[in-house]
Enzyme design. Structure first.
Site, short mmCIF file in Angstrom:
data_model
loop_
_atom_site.label_atom_id
_atom_site.label_comp_id
_atom_site.label_asym_id
_atom_site.label_seq_id
_atom_site.Cartn_x
_atom_site.Cartn_y
_atom_site.Cartn_z
N ARG A 87 10.86 -0.55 12.43
CA ARG A 87 9.75 -0.83 13.02
C ARG A 87 9.66 -2.02 13.78
NH1 ARG A 87 4.99 -0.05 8.61
NH2 ARG A 87 3.75 -1.07 10.41
N ARG B 95 -10.00 0.65 8.76
CA ARG B 95 -9.62 -0.76 9.18
C ARG B 95 -10.74 -1.44 9.92
NH1 ARG B 95 -3.63 0.21 9.18
NH2 ARG B 95 -2.54 -1.57 9.64
N LYS C 260 0.84 -1.11 0.06
CA LYS C 260 0.09 -0.02 -0.13
C LYS C 260 0.73 1.30 -0.17
CE LYS C 260 -2.31 -0.93 3.79
NZ LYS C 260 -1.91 -2.65 4.25
N ARG D 36 11.31 -6.11 5.08
CA ARG D 36 11.18 -4.59 5.49
C ARG D 36 11.72 -4.15 6.74
NH1 ARG D 36 5.18 -2.17 5.03
NH2 ARG D 36 4.82 -3.19 6.96
N ARG E 20 -0.82 -9.09 13.49
CA ARG E 20 -1.26 -8.17 12.61
C ARG E 20 -1.97 -8.80 11.43
NH1 ARG E 20 4.22 -5.35 11.01
NH2 ARG E 20 2.55 -4.00 9.67
P1 AMP Z 1 0.37 0.45 9.26
O1 AMP Z 1 1.76 1.27 9.11
O2 AMP Z 1 -0.91 0.90 8.40
O3 AMP Z 1 0.78 -1.02 9.09
O4 AMP Z 1 0.05 0.65 10.91
C1 AMP Z 1 0.93 0.41 12.01
C2 AMP Z 1 0.04 0.28 13.21
O5 AMP Z 1 -0.62 1.51 13.40
C3 AMP Z 1 -1.17 -0.71 13.08
O6 AMP Z 1 -0.56 -2.02 13.37
C4 AMP Z 1 -2.15 -0.22 14.19
O7 AMP Z 1 -1.45 -0.68 15.62
C5 AMP Z 1 -1.95 1.11 13.89
N1 AMP Z 1 -3.09 1.81 12.93
C6 AMP Z 1 -2.66 2.32 11.73
N2 AMP Z 1 -3.67 2.55 11.11
C7 AMP Z 1 -4.74 2.09 12.00
C8 AMP Z 1 -6.26 2.38 11.80
N3 AMP Z 1 -6.86 2.80 10.71
N4 AMP Z 1 -7.05 1.70 12.76
C9 AMP Z 1 -6.49 1.43 14.09
N5 AMP Z 1 -5.27 1.25 14.19
C10 AMP Z 1 -4.31 1.80 13.17
#
Ligand code: AMP
Length: 190
Positions: free
Chosen positions: A134, A89, A14, A128, A146
């Site tokens: 991260r 999400r 993404k 990654r 996740r």
């Molecule tokens: P990402 O970079 O999109 O994989 O997001 C990393 C982490 O941020 C996720 O594993 C969640 O803990 C939190 N997070 C990001 N976006 C959301 C969302 N829309 N709803 C809830 N938690 C989120």
């Protein structure tokens, strides 16, 4: 004006595809993961609140995420539209997004979902993790959490958009430019 949801499990590509979409279409990137990481880095109250959820690979509570997105939309002016990445999400977030956009006279044009098998996702996230720094990219258990959270809580969001005839699935395995070509065709059709 185009507003697009780029959807898919962690590691689907993404972020990579969002960059290309922004470059070609001039959309505003709204990645909730990036926004949370920025807050975390700056040590804000919101960042501290989100930290424990993020580090465990669990979802930050809806009201926190929704408030942050609302603020970003309200503070963005003169945009050609948004590319939503990692949001919504949950179905509650999708409903809140529709309401927020309606308040600003906007709507979601479509959701583009990247499909990638689980073994490829895990390999990509681990790779990654070598450079992303991260915590949630480096530990097998966190990566597994996740993916499980995605399947249990996030996948229903695809049905939410499918019910509105707004969902297009794309195979997310292959050359980055070839996937982007398919995404562009969909965006051009909006
Ligand atoms: P990402 O970079 O999109 O994989 O997001 C990393 C982490 O941020 C996720 O594993 C969640 O803990 C939190 N997070 C990001 N976006 C959301 C969302 N829309 N709803 C809830 N938690 C989120």
């Amino acid at each position: 004006m185009r507003n697009i949801v780029l959807f898919g499990p962690p590691g689907a590509g993404k972020g990579t595809q969002s960059e290309k979409i922004i470059e070609k279409y001039g959309l505003t990137h709204l990645s909730t993961g990036d926004l949370f990481r920025k807050h975390l880095g700056e040590g804000t109250e919101l960042g501290n609140l989100a930290k424990k959820y993020m580090n465990e690979g669990r979802l930050v509570p809806d009201e926190v995420v929704i408030g942050m997105v609302e603020e970003k939309i309200a503070s963005t002016q003169d945009t050609k539209g948004f590319i939503f990445d990692g949001f919504p999400r949950t179905t509650a977030q999708a409903e809140a997004l529709d309401d927020m956009l309606a308040k600003h006279g906007m709507k979601i044009d479509g959701m583009i979902a990247l499909e990638v098998p689980e073994d490829v996702l895990k390999a990509r996230i681990k790779e990654r993790g070598k450079t992303s720094g991260r915590v949630d990219d480096q530990d097998d258990q966190k990566i597994q959490t996740r993916i499980k959270v995605y399947l249990d809580e996030t996948l229903p969001v695809a049905s939410y958009y499918q019910n509105q005839d707004k969902l297009t699935n794309i195979n997310g395995v292959g050359a980055i430019d070839s996937i982007f070509g398919q995404i562009s065709e969909v965006i051009d059709s909006y």
